[in-house]
Design a protein around this motif. Structure first.
Motif, short mmCIF file in Angstrom:
data_model
loop_
_atom_site.label_atom_id
_atom_site.label_comp_id
_atom_site.label_asym_id
_atom_site.label_seq_id
_atom_site.Cartn_x
_atom_site.Cartn_y
_atom_site.Cartn_z
N UNK A 13 -0.31 6.99 6.78
CA UNK A 13 -1.33 6.17 7.44
C UNK A 13 -2.71 6.44 6.86
N UNK A 14 -2.99 7.70 6.52
CA UNK A 14 -4.29 8.04 5.93
C UNK A 14 -4.45 7.41 4.55
N UNK A 15 -3.38 7.38 3.78
CA UNK A 15 -3.44 6.73 2.46
C UNK A 15 -3.73 5.25 2.61
N UNK A 16 -3.01 4.59 3.52
CA UNK A 16 -3.26 3.17 3.76
C UNK A 16 -4.68 2.94 4.27
N UNK A 17 -5.18 3.84 5.11
CA UNK A 17 -6.55 3.71 5.62
C UNK A 17 -7.56 3.82 4.49
N UNK A 25 -10.11 0.81 3.71
CA UNK A 25 -11.55 1.02 3.79
C UNK A 25 -12.19 0.86 2.41
N UNK A 26 -11.52 1.36 1.39
CA UNK A 26 -12.03 1.19 0.03
C UNK A 26 -12.13 -0.28 -0.34
N UNK A 62 -15.12 -1.88 1.54
CA UNK A 62 -16.41 -1.45 1.00
C UNK A 62 -16.65 -2.02 -0.40
N UNK A 63 -15.61 -2.08 -1.20
CA UNK A 63 -15.76 -2.64 -2.54
C UNK A 63 -16.09 -4.12 -2.48
N UNK A 64 -15.41 -4.85 -1.60
CA UNK A 64 -15.70 -6.28 -1.46
C UNK A 64 -17.12 -6.52 -0.96
#
Length: 126
Positions: free
Chosen positions: A99-103, A107-108, A111-113
């Motif tokens: 779940x942390x990897x998917x988060x 989030x990345x 933020x990138x968009x």
């Protein structure tokens, strides 16, 4: 002579993909550091030399590459925080780690968009 055959085949699970991307973004940030030092080096050579280099890096191609730099910095930083929390927190359990990897991916991406839209408008002259 018998050829060694690997007994383990790696699956592209989220943790493995995250590990690969963290290494790749780290190498890319290291390469960017040399470009950054090259640009800053021209400050010591005078205003004219620096203006010439800045003219090169203000090209639309470099504006697009800045979006890649944004993605590299954002992902590497957020994934680095995830790794720290995994080492010192409770993220090492498989279901939490996934779940942390998917988060981090989600989030990345957001933020990138958010950051890429104004950079893309600048690159395209909109």
């Amino acid at each position: 002579m018998k050829v060694f055959e690997a007994k383990v085949k790696y699956k592209m699970h989220p943790g493995y993909l995250s590990w690969i991307l963290h290494r790749v973004t780290g190498v890319l940030l290291g390469l960017y550091l040399f470009l950054h030092i090259w640009v800053i080096h021209h400050l010591a050579q005078g205003e004219e030399a620096f203006d010439e280099v800045m003219g090169i890096v203000q090209a639309p191609l470099f504006h697009l590459l800045e979006i890649g730099l944004l993605g590299t910095v954002v992902y590497h930083g957020l994934n680095g925080l995830r790794v720290v929390f995994m080492d010192y927190g409770n993220l090492a359990r498989r279901e939490i780690m996934r779940k942390a990897v998917y988060a981090v991916f989600a989030v990345s991406a957001v933020l990138i968009l958010v950051g890429a839209v104004p950079m893309l408008r600048l690159a395209l002259g909109l």
